[in-house]
Design a protein around this motif. Structure first.
Motif, short mmCIF file in Angstrom:
data_model
loop_
_atom_site.label_atom_id
_atom_site.label_comp_id
_atom_site.label_asym_id
_atom_site.label_seq_id
_atom_site.Cartn_x
_atom_site.Cartn_y
_atom_site.Cartn_z
N SER A 185 -0.53 4.37 0.80
CA SER A 185 -1.71 5.15 1.54
C SER A 185 -0.50 4.99 2.60
N LEU A 198 -8.15 -4.72 -2.29
CA LEU A 198 -8.91 -3.74 -1.73
C LEU A 198 -8.76 -2.43 -3.26
N SER A 221 0.68 -0.95 -0.38
CA SER A 221 -0.05 0.30 -0.18
C SER A 221 1.02 0.90 0.15
N LEU A 268 -3.62 4.25 5.51
CA LEU A 268 -4.17 3.20 5.82
C LEU A 268 -3.17 1.81 6.20
N LYS A 308 -13.74 -0.37 -1.31
CA LYS A 308 -13.58 0.90 -0.75
C LYS A 308 -13.90 1.71 -1.00
N ASN A 349 -3.47 -2.82 -1.12
CA ASN A 349 -5.00 -1.64 -1.98
C ASN A 349 -4.14 -0.70 -3.20
#
Length: 194
Positions: free
Chosen positions: A16, A85, A14, A19, A108, A59
């Protein structure tokens, strides 16, 4: 028989930060360790080549790739459970493309409750895969034993002019008399009649 608790290794892919922080809070070290975080598919591929993970959380999208192909590859080559996700507007399309490969899909934005539920499902699937791995290894061991015993029977047939039934009985009786496996007897026969 009580369930043996496992600690699950996790790869979080991910970019992010928010997150990643939220997910780390949902992955206590008593249940999940190590938890490795990478921010791109290329780094994830490197991590996967270095070690096996029980769970992979992707993600999407990522800076170097969306992540769908990576998710499919990980599911098809290993006994790793993968969840991807994706944004709600592409959920159906992504779900239909990864479903047959065993990749779980989560829409999401999501909630902590949905992620916890997904983690429970992932652990449950991983335990099922663990049992299947044990069965596969057991079957492979049995097949290897059968091959060795058959080779030993043929060695007895050629060297001692036994029938196949006599060679089979001989191996069985020797294993019983010596309280060892048929495989051990067969390996001894193969050593003798090389």
């Amino acid at each position: 028989m009580p369930f043996k608790e496992h600690i699950y290794s996790v790869l979080l892919v991910s970019a992010s930060e928010s997150l990643n922080s939220s997910l780390l809070a949902l992955l206590p070290t008593k249940d999940y360790s190590p938890v490795d975080i990478v921010k791109s598919i290329s780094l994830a591929q490197q991590k996967i080549s270095e070690r096996a993970y029980d769970l992979v959380i992707i993600n999407t999208p990522l800076p170097d790739d969306f992540g769908r192909k990576f998710a499919i590859d990980v599911c098809s080559n290993k006994s790793t459970v993968v969840v991807i996700l994706v944004k709600g507007d592409i959920y159906d399309e992504t779900y239909s493309k990864v479903l047959e490969h065993g990749v779980l899909t989560l829409r999401k934005p999501t909630s902590a409750a949905a992620i916890n539920l997904s983690l429970d499902w992932m652990r449950s699937i991983r335990e099922r895969l663990r049992k299947l791995e044990k069965k596969t290894l057991s079957l492979e061991d049995k097949m290897a034993e059968i091959r060795i015993v058959n080779r030993a029977k043929w060695a007895l047939i050629e060297a001692c002019n036994m029938t196949e039934a006599d060679a089979h009985r001989y191996i069985e009786k020797q294993a019983m008399d010596r309280c060892v496996t048929r495989r051990e007897i067969a390996e001894g026969i193969l050593q003798t009649y090389k």
